[in-house]
Structure formats: structure tokens, C-alpha cells
Design a protein around this motif. Structure first.
Motif, PDB file in Angstrom:
ATOM      1  N   ALA A  44       0.811  -1.222   0.000  1.00 30.97           N
ATOM      2  CA  ALA A  44       0.000   0.000   0.000  1.00 30.97           C
ATOM      3  C   ALA A  44       0.842   1.269   0.000  1.00 30.97           C
ATOM      4  N   LEU A  45       2.094   1.212  -0.442  1.00 35.47           N
ATOM      5  CA  LEU A  45       2.951   2.390  -0.424  1.00 35.47           C
ATOM      6  C   LEU A  45       2.569   3.350  -1.542  1.00 35.47           C
ATOM      7  N   PRO A  46       2.395   4.650  -1.251  1.00 32.16           N
ATOM      8  CA  PRO A  46       2.078   5.631  -2.302  1.00 32.16           C
ATOM      9  C   PRO A  46       3.242   5.742  -3.289  1.00 32.16           C
ATOM     10  N   SER A  47       2.923   6.027  -4.543  1.00 31.68           N
ATOM     11  CA  SER A  47       3.962   6.065  -5.577  1.00 31.68           C
ATOM     12  C   SER A  47       4.981   7.168  -5.321  1.00 31.68           C
ATOM     13  N   PHE A  48       4.568   8.321  -4.765  1.00 33.79           N
ATOM     14  CA  PHE A  48       5.533   9.399  -4.539  1.00 33.79           C
ATOM     15  C   PHE A  48       6.537   9.011  -3.449  1.00 33.79           C
ATOM     16  N   VAL A  49       6.096   8.203  -2.491  1.00 31.11           N
ATOM     17  CA  VAL A  49       7.009   7.709  -1.456  1.00 31.11           C
ATOM     18  C   VAL A  49       7.997   6.714  -2.072  1.00 31.11           C
ATOM     19  N   VAL A  50       7.492   5.824  -2.914  1.00 32.96           N
ATOM     20  CA  VAL A  50       8.356   4.835  -3.568  1.00 32.96           C
ATOM     21  C   VAL A  50       9.399   5.521  -4.442  1.00 32.96           C
ATOM     22  N   ASN A  51       8.984   6.521  -5.220  1.00 35.01           N
ATOM     23  CA  ASN A  51       9.913   7.212  -6.115  1.00 35.01           C
ATOM     24  C   ASN A  51      11.000   7.943  -5.335  1.00 35.01           C
ATOM     25  N   HIS A  52      10.614   8.576  -4.244  1.00 31.34           N
ATOM     26  CA  HIS A  52      11.588   9.304  -3.430  1.00 31.34           C
ATOM     27  C   HIS A  52      12.594   8.339  -2.801  1.00 31.34           C
ATOM     28  N   ALA A  53      12.093   7.225  -2.273  1.00 35.50           N
ATOM     29  CA  ALA A  53      12.976   6.256  -1.628  1.00 35.50           C
ATOM     30  C   ALA A  53      13.853   5.536  -2.647  1.00 35.50           C
ATOM     31  N   ALA A  54      13.321   5.288  -3.845  1.00 36.31           N
ATOM     32  CA  ALA A  54      14.058   4.503  -4.847  1.00 36.31           C
ATOM     33  C   ALA A  54      15.330   5.200  -5.286  1.00 36.31           C
ATOM     34  N   ILE A  55      15.263   6.505  -5.524  1.00 32.93           N
ATOM     35  CA  ILE A  55      16.457   7.207  -6.002  1.00 32.93           C
ATOM     36  C   ILE A  55      17.488   7.315  -4.888  1.00 32.93           C
ATOM     37  N   GLN A  56      17.036   7.484  -3.641  1.00 31.37           N
ATOM     38  CA  GLN A  56      17.972   7.529  -2.523  1.00 31.37           C
ATOM     39  C   GLN A  56      18.640   6.178  -2.300  1.00 31.37           C
ATOM     40  N   LEU A  57      17.854   5.102  -2.389  1.00 32.32           N
ATOM     41  CA  LEU A  57      18.405   3.764  -2.198  1.00 32.32           C
ATOM     42  C   LEU A  57      19.365   3.409  -3.321  1.00 32.32           C
ATOM     43  N   SER A  58      19.020   3.788  -4.550  1.00 37.81           N
ATOM     44  CA  SER A  58      19.897   3.496  -5.677  1.00 37.81           C
ATOM     45  C   SER A  58      21.242   4.192  -5.509  1.00 37.81           C
ATOM     46  N   GLU A  59      21.211   5.445  -5.064  1.00 33.67           N
ATOM     47  CA  GLU A  59      22.460   6.171  -4.818  1.00 33.67           C
ATOM     48  C   GLU A  59      23.286   5.469  -3.745  1.00 33.67           C
ATOM     49  N   GLN A  60      22.653   5.072  -2.661  1.00 36.23           N
ATOM     50  CA  GLN A  60      23.362   4.426  -1.559  1.00 36.23           C
ATOM     51  C   GLN A  60      23.932   3.075  -1.978  1.00 36.23           C
TER      52      GLN A  60
END
Length: 233
Positions: free
Chosen positions: A186-202
């Protein structure tokens, strides 16, 4: 933009669906519409929108002064043992089946990304395609397997598009990592998008450091360095 590589000839898609998907992933990576988010020495991370999906895709490009064989080993034989060192959320994984180290099915389980968020897992069919220019292209697609049925307390995520491309460079090798993941739930897409780019960088900053460390360890202890593999014949 560091994440964009000049267009190159790509073979026509064959009848084999896995190879056809791999070549389609390569075209997707070569598309010029990527938007840079991180630019630093040896690493760039970009993202882009995807038609008919609220979730954005990420593309990381890592350049390292390490032998091609070392990068290839990190994506095959050493992938599961090393994943925890470069993916902070990785918990455990196993190979479900496969004819060899380049064509198999993986079950990967990941820790929760935060309070109130369930752990995730992925079941990925992996295949490798050797390109005419010597690059190794790994393509992944989500599948279901009776060996890894869904767990009631783990959410089954899906890879909408995922690939690794490892290529030779004059200074070592270049890894391009493409991810377009749907964590489900049930994660909102804007939360997923924000977390995805941060996780990819890390994740990819840690992977760059890991490959550099492995290369230095090989030199320090006088081990035989992995042979530079050139698949161009």
C-alpha cells in the motif's frame, strides 16, 4: 550527461523471449531521456518516467579500475555472498534452479525499509546475453516458483524492468544497473519514487567502493589477479 552512452548497433530481437527482453532493456538504458540526479567521480545515478506507470525507473553507471572478470564474478558466483555488503536492505538469498551461473532463478529477501513497512522479496529469472562488443548483459524478470511460495508476512515485490550491463573500458570496466521496481503493498507512488532514487544512490556508491576494495585486496595479498576476459573473440 554521464548516464547516457552514445547509441550503438543493437542486434535485432530474436525469437528467444529472454534474449529479446535483454535487448529491449539495453535500448531502454540507451534512451537519452534520463534525468541526472547524482554526478560524482566514477558514479552517476539518473531516473526517468515510464509510460503507463506512476513509478520511475533508475539507472546507475559505475566506472571502476578493476578487471572485467572481477565485475563478472561480482554479478554471478559472488553475487549472493556479497549482496549484503553493497545492499543495506538485503537479508538473504538463494539460487532456486538454473542450468549454469549465467541462467538461473534467484529468490531474494529484503529487510523492512522502515517502521510499519513489511519486508519484501523477489523471485527473479536471470539470463545473460553476450553482446558483439564484448559486454555481458544480465536481464531479470519476475516469475513465480513453487520453491519460493509467497510468505504471509513478506510482500512479494515485482521487477517491472531490471538489468545489469558490464562492459570493457580502457581503464577497467563499466557497470550499468537498471531498476524499475514495484514494491507492491500500500505504499504511495511518490514515497516509492523518493525512496528509490535515494536507495539506488546508496547501493551503487557502496558497490563502487566494494569493487575498488576487492581490487586492492587482490593486489595487497599478492593473489593472482582475475584474468581480463574479453568475450569479443
Amino acid at each position: 550527461m554521464a548516464a547516457v552512452i552514445p547509441a550503438r548497433p543493437i542486434p535485432a530481437s530474436p525469437a528467444d523471449p529472454l534474449r529479446a527482453q535483454a535487448l529491449d532493456d539495453l535500448r531502454f538504458m540507451d534512451d537519452p531521456s534520463w534525468e541526472p540526479r547524482v554526478e560524482e567521480l566514477g558514479l552517476s545515478v539518473s531516473e526517468r518516467s515510464v509510460p503507463d506507470s506512476p513509478l520511475r525507473a533508475q539507472l546507475a553507471v559505475i566506472d571502476v579500475q578493476a578487471p572485467f572478470a572481477l565485475g563478472l564474478r561480482a554479478l554471478t558466483a559472488d553475487l549472493l555472498p556479497m549482496l549484503r555488503r553493497w545492499s543495506p536492505l538485503f537479508y538473504k538469498g538463494r539460487v532456486l534452479r538454473g542450468s549454469d551461473a549465467f541462467n538461473d532463478t534467484l529468490h531474494l529477501v529484503f529487510h523492512s525499509a522502515g517502521a510499519g513497512v513489511h519486508p519484501r522479496d523477489l523471485v527473479l529469472q536471470r539470463s545473460m546475453t553476450l553482446m558483439p562488443d564484448g559486454a555481458a548483459l544480465f536481464s531479470y524478470r519476475s516469475v513465480e516458483s513453487p520453491q519460493a511460495p509467497p510468505h504471509p508476512r513478506i510482500v512479494r515485490a515485482r521487477a517491472l524492468r531490471a538489468a545489469h550491463e558490464l562492459s570493457l573500458t580502457p581503464w577497467g570496466c563499466r557497470l550499468r544497473a537498471l531498476w524499475h521496481l514495484d514494491p507492491a503493498g500500500a505504499l504511495p507512488s511518490f514515497v516509492v519514487n523518493h525512496a528509490a532514487i535515494q536507495l539506488s544512490e546508496q547501493v551503487h556508491r557502496r558497490l563502487k567502493k566494494l569493487l575498488f576494495t576487492l581490487q586492492n585486496e587482490t593486489r595487497r595479498f599478492g593473489e593472482k589477479r582475475p584474468r581480463q576476459v574479453d568475450y569479443r573473440g
